[in-house]
Enzyme design. Structure first.
Site, PDB file in Angstrom:
ATOM      1  N   THR A   1       0.812  -1.212   0.000  1.00 17.26           N
ATOM      2  CA  THR A   1       0.000   0.000   0.000  1.00 17.26           C
ATOM      3  C   THR A   1       0.845   1.262   0.000  1.00 17.26           C
ATOM      4  OG1 THR A   1      -1.837  -1.092   1.133  1.00 17.26           O
ATOM      5  CG2 THR A   1      -1.724   1.294   1.328  1.00 17.26           C
TER       6      THR A   1
ATOM      7  N   ASP B   1       1.282  -6.701  -4.320  1.00 23.40           N
ATOM      8  CA  ASP B   1       0.302  -6.546  -3.252  1.00 23.40           C
ATOM      9  C   ASP B   1       0.627  -7.690  -2.305  1.00 23.40           C
ATOM     10  OD1 ASP B   1      -2.029  -7.090  -1.675  1.00 23.40           O
ATOM     11  OD2 ASP B   1      -3.197  -5.844  -3.046  1.00 23.40           O
ATOM     12  N   SER B   2       0.871  -7.410  -1.033  1.00 23.60           N
ATOM     13  CA  SER B   2       1.406  -8.463  -0.162  1.00 23.60           C
ATOM     14  C   SER B   2       0.431  -9.606   0.065  1.00 23.60           C
ATOM     15  CB  SER B   2       1.863  -7.883   1.182  1.00 23.60           C
ATOM     16  OG  SER B   2       0.768  -7.606   2.028  1.00 23.60           O
TER      17      SER B   2
ATOM     18  N   ASP C   1      -0.768  -6.734   4.680  1.00 23.45           N
ATOM     19  CA  ASP C   1      -1.543  -7.962   4.854  1.00 23.45           C
ATOM     20  C   ASP C   1      -0.688  -9.124   5.350  1.00 23.45           C
ATOM     21  OD1 ASP C   1      -4.011  -6.928   4.219  1.00 23.45           O
ATOM     22  OD2 ASP C   1      -3.941  -7.519   2.107  1.00 23.45           O
TER      23      ASP C   1
END
Length: 342
Positions: A27, A72-73, A107
């Site tokens: 993010t 995106d993790s 995340d």
């Protein structure tokens, strides 16, 4: 030097003089697309511009690396853990960096912090992970405070090992979990009981220089109604280990003889059986209740007060270096980087 940090022995820690900033996505660097927020390149220029706009902030000299692909993790995998580990080792051993700041999505930030804690045992440099709940540039957001807060910590000196910096707190990488999905204070250190004794010397076969390979793992929470057939399907899926999330202090359906037999059979075939407590502040002690003792008789090994993230990261490291079942079980009870003793 003002703001210098000291270690547990009261000795001053060396400030970073050449820092590797490793950007993996998340993010913190996302920008809006037609499909929503997504990882974006060009973060180095944004970081330089923000630093120039606030020259009063303490920042060590840094070099920048961007991993490919940016993630995106939520898409994090074991291969990405190994990719991060390789980039960190290269930065320290080849390029002479004395510290690493890793930018990562929230995340799976705690999972990566735990995994790297075990993959980087003995690394002679601190590694600090951070990210944010909102993208950099959002007014009143947490991205720049988290990033420059981590840089200030490294400027003042941080002990070797893996740490997570978030919302003004420097947290131990092997004892942290994400507790909230929206608030800026999303991460907290585990309050699970601390038990065990820290290993005085890192075993040579677990040194950060040792290569690892992927591991097939599973997590299985116990719940009322879990059947032997369901557990058998998990254990027969080709996994090398399963992390059972047990009740309370390590209990489970001990009157289900078929389920116990499934566990024993899997253990006899070489599957590592490890246990943590489902309780957020719990620890596994099998001998308190008969139900726990019966579970332990199947070959299930206690991970004491480890978090799920730490237990998985440790299993990944131990099995990934090629240790046999019995040795993995023995090492699970040794504190390697504060996962058991804080």
């Amino acid at each position: 030097m003002a703001g210098l940090h000291y270690n547990k022995n009261g000795e001053p820690m060396s400030p970073s003089s050449k820092l590797l900033v490793l950007y993996t996505g998340g993010t913190i660097g996302m920008q809006m697309t037609a499909a929503g927020l997504a990882p974006a390149s060009g973060f180095e220029a944004r970081l330089k511009a923000e630093q120039l706009a606030h020259p009063q902030r303490p920042v060590p000299h840094w070099i920048f690396r961007e991993m490919s692909p940016l993630l995106d993790s939520a898409n994090m995998t074991q291969a990405n853990w190994l990719q991060m580990r390789d980039a960190i080792v290269e930065g320290v051993d080849r390029d002479g960096c004395d510290a690493v700041l890793l930018l990562h999505g929230t995340d799976t930030l705690a999972y990566s912090a735990a995994a790297l804690s075990f993959l980087l045992l003995g690394l002679p440099a601190p590694v600090v992970l951070t990210g944010s709940m909102q993208p950099a540039g959002v007014k009143g957001g947490d991205a720049w405070p988290n990033l420059f807060g981590a840089l200030a910590q490294l400027q003042a000196g941080v002990e070797p090992g893996v740490h997570l910096f978030f919302n003004g707190q420097l947290l131990p990488g092997a004892r942290v979990s994400k507790q909230k999905s929206e608030a800026f204070d999303a991460f907290a250190e585990s309050r699970r009981p601390l038990r065990g004794k820290r290993t005085e010397q890192i075993p040579s076969d677990l040194d950060y220089r040792q290569p690892r390979r992927p591991v097939t793992m599973a997590v299985q929470p116990l719940f009322p109604g879990l059947g032997a057939a369901q557990l058998h399907a998990v254990l027969e899926s080709g996994i090398q280990c399963v992390l059972l999330e047990c009740y309370g202090s390590g209990t489970g359906p001990s009157d289900n003889l078929e389920l116990l037999a499934v566990l024993k059979e899997a253990h006899a075939k070489g599957v590592v059986l490890a246990a943590i407590s489902q309780c957020p502040e719990g620890a596994v002690e099998f001998d308190i209740y008969a139900a726990g003792s019966l579970l332990a008789s199947t070959g299930l090994v206690s991970c004491a007060g480890m978090t799920r993230e730490a237990a998985l990261g440790k299993l990944f490291s131990l099995l990934g270096v090629g240790l046999p079942q019995g040795e993995v079980e023995r090492r699970l009870g040794q504190d390697l980087c504060g996962e058991l003793t804080g």
